[in-house]
Write a protein that holds these residues in place. Structure first.
Motif, PDB file in Angstrom:
ATOM      1  N   LYS A 129     -24.616  10.966 -17.468  1.00 13.69           N
ATOM      2  CA  LYS A 129     -25.495  12.033 -17.951  1.00 13.69           C
ATOM      3  C   LYS A 129     -26.944  11.547 -17.955  1.00 13.69           C
ATOM      4  O   LYS A 129     -27.862  12.291 -17.599  1.00 13.69           O
ATOM      5  N   ALA A 130     -27.151  10.306 -18.357  1.00 12.26           N
ATOM      6  CA  ALA A 130     -28.499   9.742 -18.351  1.00 12.26           C
ATOM      7  C   ALA A 130     -29.087   9.766 -16.942  1.00 12.26           C
ATOM      8  O   ALA A 130     -30.244  10.164 -16.746  1.00 12.26           O
ATOM      9  N   LEU A 131     -28.300   9.368 -15.967  1.00 16.22           N
ATOM     10  CA  LEU A 131     -28.787   9.361 -14.587  1.00 16.22           C
ATOM     11  C   LEU A 131     -28.984  10.778 -14.061  1.00 16.22           C
ATOM     12  O   LEU A 131     -29.871  11.020 -13.233  1.00 16.22           O
ATOM     13  N   TRP A 132     -28.184  11.719 -14.539  1.00 17.36           N
ATOM     14  CA  TRP A 132     -28.340  13.129 -14.169  1.00 17.36           C
ATOM     15  C   TRP A 132     -29.703  13.620 -14.656  1.00 17.36           C
ATOM     16  O   TRP A 132     -30.459  14.221 -13.912  1.00 17.36           O
ATOM     17  N   TYR A 133     -30.003  13.343 -15.927  1.00  9.76           N
ATOM     18  CA  TYR A 133     -31.303  13.760 -16.470  1.00  9.76           C
ATOM     19  C   TYR A 133     -32.453  13.024 -15.788  1.00  9.76           C
ATOM     20  O   TYR A 133     -33.522  13.605 -15.565  1.00  9.76           O
ATOM     21  N   ASP A 134     -32.243  11.782 -15.443  1.00 11.05           N
ATOM     22  CA  ASP A 134     -33.268  11.048 -14.709  1.00 11.05           C
ATOM     23  C   ASP A 134     -33.571  11.740 -13.378  1.00 11.05           C
ATOM     24  O   ASP A 134     -34.733  11.920 -13.018  1.00 11.05           O
ATOM     25  N   ASP A 177     -37.047  11.278 -21.022  1.00 15.56           N
ATOM     26  CA  ASP A 177     -36.722  11.172 -22.445  1.00 15.56           C
ATOM     27  C   ASP A 177     -35.248  11.475 -22.716  1.00 15.56           C
ATOM     28  O   ASP A 177     -34.590  10.744 -23.454  1.00 15.56           O
ATOM     29  N   GLN A 178     -34.742  12.542 -22.114  1.00 15.81           N
ATOM     30  CA  GLN A 178     -33.327  12.880 -22.307  1.00 15.81           C
ATOM     31  C   GLN A 178     -32.435  11.805 -21.665  1.00 15.81           C
ATOM     32  O   GLN A 178     -31.397  11.435 -22.232  1.00 15.81           O
ATOM     33  N   ALA A 179     -32.844  11.308 -20.499  1.00 15.90           N
ATOM     34  CA  ALA A 179     -32.096  10.227 -19.847  1.00 15.90           C
ATOM     35  C   ALA A 179     -32.031   9.010 -20.763  1.00 15.90           C
ATOM     36  O   ALA A 179     -30.964   8.411 -20.953  1.00 15.90           O
ATOM     37  N   HIS A 180     -33.146   8.662 -21.351  1.00 15.59           N
ATOM     38  CA  HIS A 180     -33.216   7.509 -22.241  1.00 15.59           C
ATOM     39  C   HIS A 180     -32.344   7.728 -23.473  1.00 15.59           C
ATOM     40  O   HIS A 180     -31.660   6.802 -23.933  1.00 15.59           O
ATOM     41  N   ASN A 181     -32.336   8.946 -24.002  1.00 16.57           N
ATOM     42  CA  ASN A 181     -31.487   9.254 -25.155  1.00 16.57           C
ATOM     43  C   ASN A 181     -30.017   8.984 -24.848  1.00 16.57           C
ATOM     44  O   ASN A 181     -29.299   8.386 -25.659  1.00 16.57           O
ATOM     45  N   LEU A 227     -33.836   2.598 -16.185  1.00 17.22           N
ATOM     46  CA  LEU A 227     -34.845   3.536 -16.688  1.00 17.22           C
ATOM     47  C   LEU A 227     -36.142   2.827 -17.073  1.00 17.22           C
ATOM     48  O   LEU A 227     -37.236   3.313 -16.779  1.00 17.22           O
ATOM     49  N   HIS A 228     -36.026   1.662 -17.714  1.00 18.66           N
ATOM     50  CA  HIS A 228     -37.242   0.923 -18.072  1.00 18.66           C
ATOM     51  C   HIS A 228     -37.904   0.314 -16.839  1.00 18.66           C
ATOM     52  O   HIS A 228     -39.141   0.228 -16.793  1.00 18.66           O
ATOM     53  N   ARG A 229     -37.118  -0.055 -15.854  1.00 15.74           N
ATOM     54  CA  ARG A 229     -37.701  -0.518 -14.595  1.00 15.74           C
ATOM     55  C   ARG A 229     -38.488   0.625 -13.948  1.00 15.74           C
ATOM     56  O   ARG A 229     -39.616   0.445 -13.481  1.00 15.74           O
ATOM     57  N   LYS A 230     -37.912   1.802 -13.947  1.00 15.34           N
ATOM     58  CA  LYS A 230     -38.573   2.967 -13.366  1.00 15.34           C
ATOM     59  C   LYS A 230     -39.850   3.295 -14.130  1.00 15.34           C
ATOM     60  O   LYS A 230     -40.866   3.665 -13.541  1.00 15.34           O
ATOM     61  N   GLU A 231     -39.805   3.122 -15.437  1.00 14.12           N
ATOM     62  CA  GLU A 231     -40.953   3.383 -16.302  1.00 14.12           C
ATOM     63  C   GLU A 231     -42.082   2.375 -16.044  1.00 14.12           C
ATOM     64  O   GLU A 231     -43.238   2.638 -16.352  1.00 14.12           O
ATOM     65  N   GLY A 232     -41.714   1.219 -15.491  1.00  9.55           N
ATOM     66  CA  GLY A 232     -42.699   0.168 -15.249  1.00  9.55           C
ATOM     67  C   GLY A 232     -42.749  -0.875 -16.348  1.00  9.55           C
ATOM     68  O   GLY A 232     -43.613  -1.757 -16.333  1.00  9.55           O
TER      69      GLY A 232
END
Length: 94
Positions: free
Chosen positions: A24-29, A35-39, A56-61
């Motif tokens: 689900k996290a990757l779906w939201y990503d 934010d929803q992915a991270h949740n 997700l944090h890698r993608k965020e930088g």
């Protein structure tokens, strides 16, 4: 579910309920809702969730935070593109 079937769900408005929270996290990503992915990524304390959390944090930088989560997932930070890593994680979690 195959990768193609998973990707097809991205055309719909709602996340499929039968998916695990990391998926689900990757779906939201993929829907560009970080934010929803991270949740969803931080709901559980298992290696699959940690791997998605790291991505997700890698993608965020945020490399330092990403490295922490890769370590929690017993993985190393990959050299592949974010798109390749997303696909790799989805395939492994399906």
């Amino acid at each position: 579910m195959t990768l193609e079937e998973y990707q097809d769900t991205l055309n719909g408005p709602d996340v499929p309920e039968q998916l695990s929270d990391p998926l689900k996290a990757l779906w939201y990503d993929a829907k560009e809702d970080w934010d929803q992915a991270h949740n969803y990524a931080q709901k559980h304390n298992d290696s699959q969730s940690a791997w998605v959390h790291a991505y997700l944090h890698r993608k965020e930088g945020d490399t330092l935070n990403a490295q922490y989560w890769y370590t929690r997932a017993s993985r190393t930070m990959p050299d592949e593109t974010l798109a390749q890593e997303w696909k790799n994680i989805v395939e492994n979690l399906l």
